[in-house]
Scaffold this active site. Structure first.
Site: not given
Length: 360
Positions: A40, A43
């Site tokens: 995450t 990203h």
């Protein structure tokens, strides 16, 4: 204090000075020791389509951490300054049907630190006391920093009873490897892990997983004879989110087999549902960790001898965050941990996975 911040809606992160967090009556303030880098976080750093749709800047990123409590809110009664802790990064509402039933991991209003709320890549973080897990036995700070992804692995691996079963794991990323180790520790007869990366499969082998398959060169069915399988695998742990991996797993399950699916597909996956029906397969989606039942399981697994420390392949100071993120994005690393302690980084020639572990 210093924090790693997504300051603007564009690629990159900046290590900048930010105000100390406010400690509410029900919060504790934690001096961060270590943080782990998650997909995450990659990203968000890359500012891809998912990040653009879900992240509001500015934001302190990161949700994998451990540290020491240095301040306790006025209404907190069961935590003390000096406790060494990790943090459950999912904040739940406490009032929805799932929360009221004690299933907080199913909260429909879950928010995450480092995503919707300022996160852990900082010298200090204030969190609700109800999100704190106290380590009551000795735990390496590097391992304590990755209790969040370790929890994902444990939650997935223990969805179904592995004792005496043959287990297929697709995806040899850090969480997939940890899930394979948990399944083996829980008494699985055979644990097989698949991936496209020889480096990650070699890491799995070095940590004790006996059978690895690079699916770019070999089919899962090719190992059946070697393992004396006659009907297929009993349990599948899908950790990759890749359509071909899920289809290959379904094709190699025994009748009545069970699949726990943690991997998040980046696009829709087409499946032969007739195979699912006629083989009477169970496919169960898994997200996060049970709060805090999985945390108890994690601690007990470590106390009973499970060693996941080898899945951490790279260690950096937070001042080397660009190199740390590059290692995490390389596709060949295990977990990458950043230190926020005041320990001097080693000379350049020994940085990255050759770091000596900083003092606890």
């Amino acid at each position: 204090m210093k924090a790693l911040v997504k300051t603007r809606p564009e690629p990159g992160l900046e290590l900048v000075e930010v105000p100390m967090p406010t400690v509410r009556p029900t919060d504790v303030l934690i001096k961060v020791r270590r943080t782990g880098i998650c997909g995450t976080d990659l990203h968000i750093a890359n500012w891809d389509g998912w990040a653009q749709a879900n992240i509001t800047t500015p934001l302190i990123v990161g949700h994998e951490l451990c540290g020491d409590i240095v301040e306790v809110g006025a209404a907190v009664e069961d935590l003390e300054v000096g406790m060494f802790v990790s943090v459950e990064g999912h904040y739940v509402c406490g009032r929805c049907r799932a929360c009221l039933a004690g299933n907080r991991h199913l909260c429909i209003k879950t928010r995450g630190i480092g995503v919707q709320i300022d996160g852990a890549f900082a010298e200090y973080i204030a969190v609700p006391a109800g999100n704190v897990w106290v380590h009551r036995h000795d735990v390496d700070p590097d391992v304590a920093a990755i209790f969040d992804p370790f929890g994902n692995a444990v939650h997935t691996a223990l969805q179904f009873n592995c004792l005496g079963e043959d287990v297929l794991v697709s995806g040899a990323g850090p969480i997939g490897i940890m899930a394979a180790l948990v399944a083996k520790h829980a008494g699985a007869r055979h644990v097989v892990i698949t991936d496209l990366s020889d480096e990650r499969l070699a890491l799995a082998t070095s940590l004790g997983i006996d059978t690895t398959i690079n699916v770019a060169r070999e089919r899962v069915k090719d190992v059946w004879d070697h393992l004396n399988l006659r009907e297929g695998f009993d349990i599948g742990l899908e950790m990759s989110g890749a359509g071909p991996a899920l289809r290959e797993m379904i094709a190699n399950m025994t009748h009545g087999g069970k699949i726990a699916m943690l991997g998040i597909p980046s696009q829709e996956i087409s499946l032969d549902l007739a195979k699912v029906v006629f083989s009477m397969l169970t496919i169960r989606g898994v997200y996060g960790r049970e709060i805090f039942e999985t945390w108890y399981a994690m601690s007990v697994l470590l106390q009973s001898g499970l060693d996941i420390s080898g899945v951490i392949t790279d260690r950096f100071s937070h001042t080397e965050h660009e190199a740390a993120f590059a290692a995490a994005a390389s596709g060949g690393s295990g977990k990458v941990v950043m230190s926020w302690d005041d320990w001097p980084p080693p000379p350049p020639a020994t940085r990255g996975r050759r770091h000596e572990r900083p003092p606890a």
